[in-house]
Design a protein around this motif. Structure first.
Motif, PDB file in Angstrom:
ATOM      1  N   GLU A 352     -20.910  -2.415 -53.625  1.00 27.26           N
ATOM      2  CA  GLU A 352     -21.629  -1.238 -54.089  1.00 27.26           C
ATOM      3  C   GLU A 352     -23.189  -1.575 -54.341  1.00 27.26           C
ATOM      4  OE1 GLU A 352     -23.864   1.342 -56.912  1.00 27.26           O
ATOM      5  OE2 GLU A 352     -23.496  -0.898 -57.093  1.00 27.26           O
ATOM      6  N   ARG A 353     -23.641  -2.639 -54.558  1.00 36.34           N
ATOM      7  CA  ARG A 353     -25.063  -3.211 -54.417  1.00 36.34           C
ATOM      8  C   ARG A 353     -25.489  -3.131 -53.031  1.00 36.34           C
ATOM      9  NH1 ARG A 353     -27.830  -1.571 -57.157  1.00 36.34           N
ATOM     10  NH2 ARG A 353     -26.067  -0.114 -57.604  1.00 36.34           N
ATOM     11  N   LEU A 354     -24.670  -3.331 -51.968  1.00 35.38           N
ATOM     12  CA  LEU A 354     -25.031  -3.486 -50.408  1.00 35.38           C
ATOM     13  C   LEU A 354     -25.295  -2.036 -50.228  1.00 35.38           C
ATOM     14  CD1 LEU A 354     -25.704  -4.685 -47.709  1.00 35.38           C
ATOM     15  CD2 LEU A 354     -23.208  -4.302 -47.487  1.00 35.38           C
ATOM     16  N   ARG A 355     -24.381  -1.021 -50.688  1.00 35.48           N
ATOM     17  CA  ARG A 355     -24.725   0.306 -50.438  1.00 35.48           C
ATOM     18  C   ARG A 355     -25.892   0.875 -51.046  1.00 35.48           C
ATOM     19  NH1 ARG A 355     -19.059   0.497 -51.189  1.00 35.48           N
ATOM     20  NH2 ARG A 355     -18.969   0.959 -53.369  1.00 35.48           N
ATOM     21  N   ALA A 356     -26.256   0.505 -52.303  1.00 34.57           N
ATOM     22  CA  ALA A 356     -27.372   0.832 -52.791  1.00 34.57           C
ATOM     23  C   ALA A 356     -28.617   0.395 -52.183  1.00 34.57           C
ATOM     24  CB  ALA A 356     -27.469   0.377 -54.229  1.00 34.57           C
ATOM     25  N   ALA A 357     -28.362  -0.916 -51.520  1.00 32.52           N
ATOM     26  CA  ALA A 357     -29.866  -1.610 -50.789  1.00 32.52           C
ATOM     27  C   ALA A 357     -30.010  -0.693 -49.570  1.00 32.52           C
ATOM     28  CB  ALA A 357     -29.521  -2.921 -50.605  1.00 32.52           C
ATOM     29  N   LEU A 358     -28.915  -0.524 -48.980  1.00 29.92           N
ATOM     30  CA  LEU A 358     -29.176   0.108 -47.635  1.00 29.92           C
ATOM     31  C   LEU A 358     -29.777   1.678 -47.556  1.00 29.92           C
ATOM     32  CD1 LEU A 358     -25.853  -0.772 -45.834  1.00 29.92           C
ATOM     33  CD2 LEU A 358     -27.966  -1.918 -45.374  1.00 29.92           C
ATOM     34  N   GLU A 359     -29.302   2.157 -48.867  1.00 27.61           N
ATOM     35  CA  GLU A 359     -29.613   3.484 -49.151  1.00 27.61           C
ATOM     36  C   GLU A 359     -31.197   3.508 -49.260  1.00 27.61           C
ATOM     37  OE1 GLU A 359     -30.332   7.555 -49.490  1.00 27.61           O
ATOM     38  OE2 GLU A 359     -28.296   6.546 -48.762  1.00 27.61           O
ATOM     39  N   ALA A 360     -31.603   2.631 -50.267  1.00 30.51           N
ATOM     40  CA  ALA A 360     -33.003   2.432 -50.746  1.00 30.51           C
ATOM     41  C   ALA A 360     -34.042   2.129 -49.565  1.00 30.51           C
ATOM     42  CB  ALA A 360     -33.160   1.010 -51.595  1.00 30.51           C
ATOM     43  N   ILE A 361     -33.418   1.180 -48.346  1.00 33.65           N
ATOM     44  CA  ILE A 361     -34.650   0.951 -47.320  1.00 33.65           C
ATOM     45  C   ILE A 361     -34.596   1.943 -46.482  1.00 33.65           C
ATOM     46  CG2 ILE A 361     -33.747  -1.760 -48.001  1.00 33.65           C
ATOM     47  CD1 ILE A 361     -32.126  -1.613 -45.397  1.00 33.65           C
ATOM     48  N   ARG A 362     -33.893   3.075 -46.587  1.00 30.99           N
ATOM     49  CA  ARG A 362     -34.184   4.223 -45.526  1.00 30.99           C
ATOM     50  C   ARG A 362     -35.513   4.810 -46.195  1.00 30.99           C
ATOM     51  NH1 ARG A 362     -28.118   5.297 -46.441  1.00 30.99           N
ATOM     52  NH2 ARG A 362     -27.221   4.656 -44.394  1.00 30.99           N
ATOM     53  N   ARG A 363     -35.694   4.892 -47.180  1.00 26.83           N
ATOM     54  CA  ARG A 363     -37.204   5.225 -47.942  1.00 26.83           C
ATOM     55  C   ARG A 363     -38.286   4.441 -47.788  1.00 26.83           C
ATOM     56  NH1 ARG A 363     -33.289   6.322 -51.523  1.00 26.83           N
ATOM     57  NH2 ARG A 363     -34.362   4.958 -53.002  1.00 26.83           N
ATOM     58  N   PRO A 364     -39.370   4.677 -47.213  1.00 25.81           N
ATOM     59  CA  PRO A 364     -40.620   3.863 -47.349  1.00 25.81           C
ATOM     60  C   PRO A 364     -40.762   3.252 -48.748  1.00 25.81           C
ATOM     61  CG  PRO A 364     -41.172   5.621 -46.013  1.00 25.81           C
ATOM     62  CD  PRO A 364     -40.012   6.091 -46.695  1.00 25.81           C
ATOM     63  N   GLY A 365     -40.890   1.850 -48.878  1.00 26.09           N
ATOM     64  CA  GLY A 365     -41.089   1.520 -50.226  1.00 26.09           C
ATOM     65  C   GLY A 365     -39.788   0.908 -50.726  1.00 26.09           C
ATOM     66  N   GLY A 366     -38.593   1.223 -50.037  1.00 29.04           N
ATOM     67  CA  GLY A 366     -37.445   0.650 -50.903  1.00 29.04           C
ATOM     68  C   GLY A 366     -37.066  -0.785 -50.228  1.00 29.04           C
ATOM     69  N   GLY A 367     -36.477  -1.507 -51.236  1.00 31.99           N
ATOM     70  CA  GLY A 367     -36.023  -2.824 -50.594  1.00 31.99           C
ATOM     71  C   GLY A 367     -35.194  -3.575 -51.442  1.00 31.99           C
ATOM     72  N   LEU A 368     -34.992  -4.892 -51.420  1.00 38.72           N
ATOM     73  CA  LEU A 368     -33.850  -5.288 -51.695  1.00 38.72           C
ATOM     74  C   LEU A 368     -33.722  -5.466 -53.432  1.00 38.72           C
ATOM     75  CD1 LEU A 368     -33.816  -8.592 -49.460  1.00 38.72           C
ATOM     76  CD2 LEU A 368     -32.673  -6.470 -49.215  1.00 38.72           C
TER      77      LEU A 368
END
Length: 568
Positions: A352-368
């Motif tokens: 679930e955390r991997l899915r959240a991180a992969l979703e976040a990095i699609r947006r500029p400013g998203g990260g680990l």
């Protein structure tokens, strides 16, 4: 032919923690590894808060903290330009009930070196270049015959496979390792050197672009070393290419503003694929599995090495008590009972955390930072479903469908958040009753013993009888005095809850009244075994019986006139 108490296969963090724990208990332990030199990998970035507590108990946390660094703020880039910075720990501080509020950055090979040194202090050294090729339990089930690649066969009472995801021990046992491998989720990793001054070493730099990513985190204790992680280069068919130093340079030049030649060295190169797998069982007779040999999952949240360390800390004290003759061998059944459900939960959490991180990095400013949640600290892991968590005859038993629900009788009406049997025992700052020196409960718990805490005057008789019955069998007792409580004649080792944090953490309320008291048995792995709350002397006999029965299960029959009779 001599016989070893415990043979540990695999000298990574899981095997080394287990070896240290057993060695300090006086067990005859050996640890072997197939590698000809101490294994080195570029994966785990360090222990989480719960693992730091375990390393503290083993006496190595100060070295770990000195050799590493606090987690760094994350600087995120898009199209080579910085677009956001985040520090998940900026407003965090350790609460009274936990000494560590964040993990710690340290190279896995450096952590392993610290643990090897601690183990050497007990006279135990890793036996390198020794590959296990055969396991056979003796016909009467009293030992395991272990065959090595060089042809030697040696004997051990117990064997523990801590030999990683490709575990030879697991394969020799024929234990299934069901799960999935996601061939599309691939990352290349390595330790690299960058030209001095190329990047700010006070930040974890993360470039996330639509066509790939590069992450660079400074390796503590080095001047120019960095952990390198990136999406792989791919061939014309879209297949990932194997990692190389030149490939790393091309990825660096493509995603960052740095020239490829800024990367001056690359070693420990590897390809990581997201594997989510768990062994069908964690035990076969006298052989156990721990760490990656038992479970592998997504790296999001940094729980791989940490879950293995916590496996080892759960198993070590149980093996120690059985080998010492205090506990029946059935105690070992609770290792799988407790740790297999935790592994299953961890697989779900990290996915679930991997899915959240992969979703976040699609947006500029998203990260680990999207992968970091309170669940990844390890502090909330408990075993309420365990048969070791039954503090009353009607408490929930393993497998009865009540695994997630604590026994209502374990709570006090005015303290609904009181820890119950199976939960991690909270820490709390306090002072030594005799010297006034600052200390804390987890320091009292440290070492290979069970601890019986007593709050309030009503706990004194139970503590005395526990000490008389089991004091020479690995049990310590500790009276916790309230700040305003009369401490005349305080027992050796007693502490003062000067700020009230211990009373708050354990739900004892105002425990200074005549006859009032609470008794908590804390397992050697810092989990609550029994918590009995009472308000008067009339209840003491039942409370003493609950404590006595629990201690008997872990430490054998007592040698005193009787705890129950003594307090009637």
């Amino acid at each position: 032919m001599g016989m070893t108490d415990v043979l540990i296969v695999g000298a990574g963090p899981t095997g080394l923690v287990l070896a240290c724990d057993l060695a300090r208990r006086g067990a005859d332990v050996r640890i072997v590894d197939r590698s000809p030199a101490p294994p080195r990998t570029s994966r785990a970035k360090g222990p989480n808060p719960r693992s730091l507590e375990i390393l503290d108990d083993l006496g190595v946390v100060e070295e770990v903290l000195a050799a590493g660094s606090a987690p760094l703020p994350m600087l995120k880039y898009r199209d080579r330009l910085p677009v956001a910075e985040s520090d998940p720990w900026a407003d965090s501080a350790p609460p009274p009930d936990a000494p560590y509020d964040r993990g710690w950055l340290i190279a896995q090979w450096r952590l392993e070196g610290i643990l090897r040194d601690r183990l050497a202090g007990y006279g135990v050294h890793v036996e390198l270049g020794r590959e296990v090729v055969g396991l056979a339990e003796e016909a009467h089930g009293r030992r395991v015959d272990v065959t090595f690649a060089e042809g030697r066969t040696e004997r051990a009472r117990y064997v523990v496979g801590c030999d990683g995801a490709h575990s030879s021990v697991r394969k020799l046992l024929g234990i299934g390792f069901a799960g999935t491998t996601d061939e599309d989720q691939v990352m290349v990793c390595g330790d690299v050197d960058l030209a001095e001054g190329a990047l700010d070493r006070t930040r974890w730099h993360q470039w996330f672009d639509e066509d790939g990513a590069v992450m660079l985190c400074p390796i503590p204790g080095t001047r120019t070393g960095w952990w390198f992680q990136a999406g792989p280069e791919r061939d014309g068919r879209g297949q990932p290419l194997a990692p190389t130093a030149d490939g790393f340079r091309r990825l660096l030049a493509h995603h960052t503003a740095l020239p490829g030649e800024a990367l001056t060295r690359a070693e420990l190169l590897s390809t990581y694929r997201v594997n989510v797998r768990m062994a069908d069982r964690f035990r076969a007779g006298r052989v156990f599995l721990a760490g990656d040999a038992a479970h592998v999952h997504a790296i999001a949240g940094g729980l791989g090495m940490n879950t293995g360390i916590q496996d080892a800390f759960n198993l070590g004290w149980k093996l120690g008590l059985v080998l010492a003759g205090h506990a029946d061998a059935t105690l070992l059944d609770t290792y799988e009972e407790e740790r297999l459900p935790v592994a299953a939960q961890t697989l779900d959490l990290t996915s679930e955390r991997l899915r959240a991180a992969l979703e976040a990095i699609r947006r500029p400013g998203g990260g680990l930072d999207a992968a970091i949640t309170p669940d990844t600290t390890g502090l909330g892991v408990g075993y309420r479903w365990s048969s070791l968590a039954a503090s009353r005859a009607d408490a929930p038993q393993a497998g009865d469908g009540s695994s997630a629900a604590p026994h209502a009788g374990d709570r006090t009406p005015d303290a609904p958040d009181t820890p119950v049997a199976g939960d991690r025992a909270p820490d709390a700052p306090c002072t030594d009753a005799a010297t006034g020196a600052r200390t804390r409960l987890h320091r009292i718990f440290a070492g290979p013993r069970t601890t019986v805490l007593g709050f309030g005057p009503g706990s004194a008789a139970v503590l005395r009888e526990a000490a008389a019955a089991y004091g020479d069998a690995g049990v310590r007792t500790c009276r916790v005095y309230g700040a305003d409580e009369d401490r005349a004649g305080a027992e050796p080792g007693a502490v003062v809850d000067d700020a009230g944090h211990a009373a708050a953490a354990y739900g004892t309320g105002a425990s200074g009244g005549t006859g009032a008291g609470t008794v908590v048995v804390v397992r050697p792995d810092h989990h609550v075994g029994v918590a009995v709350h009472h308000v008067g002397v009339a209840a003491l006999a039942d409370d003493a019986r609950a404590v006595r029965e629990y201690l008997r299960r872990l430490h054998g029959a007592d040698r005193s006139p009787g705890m129950v009779d003594a307090v009637r």
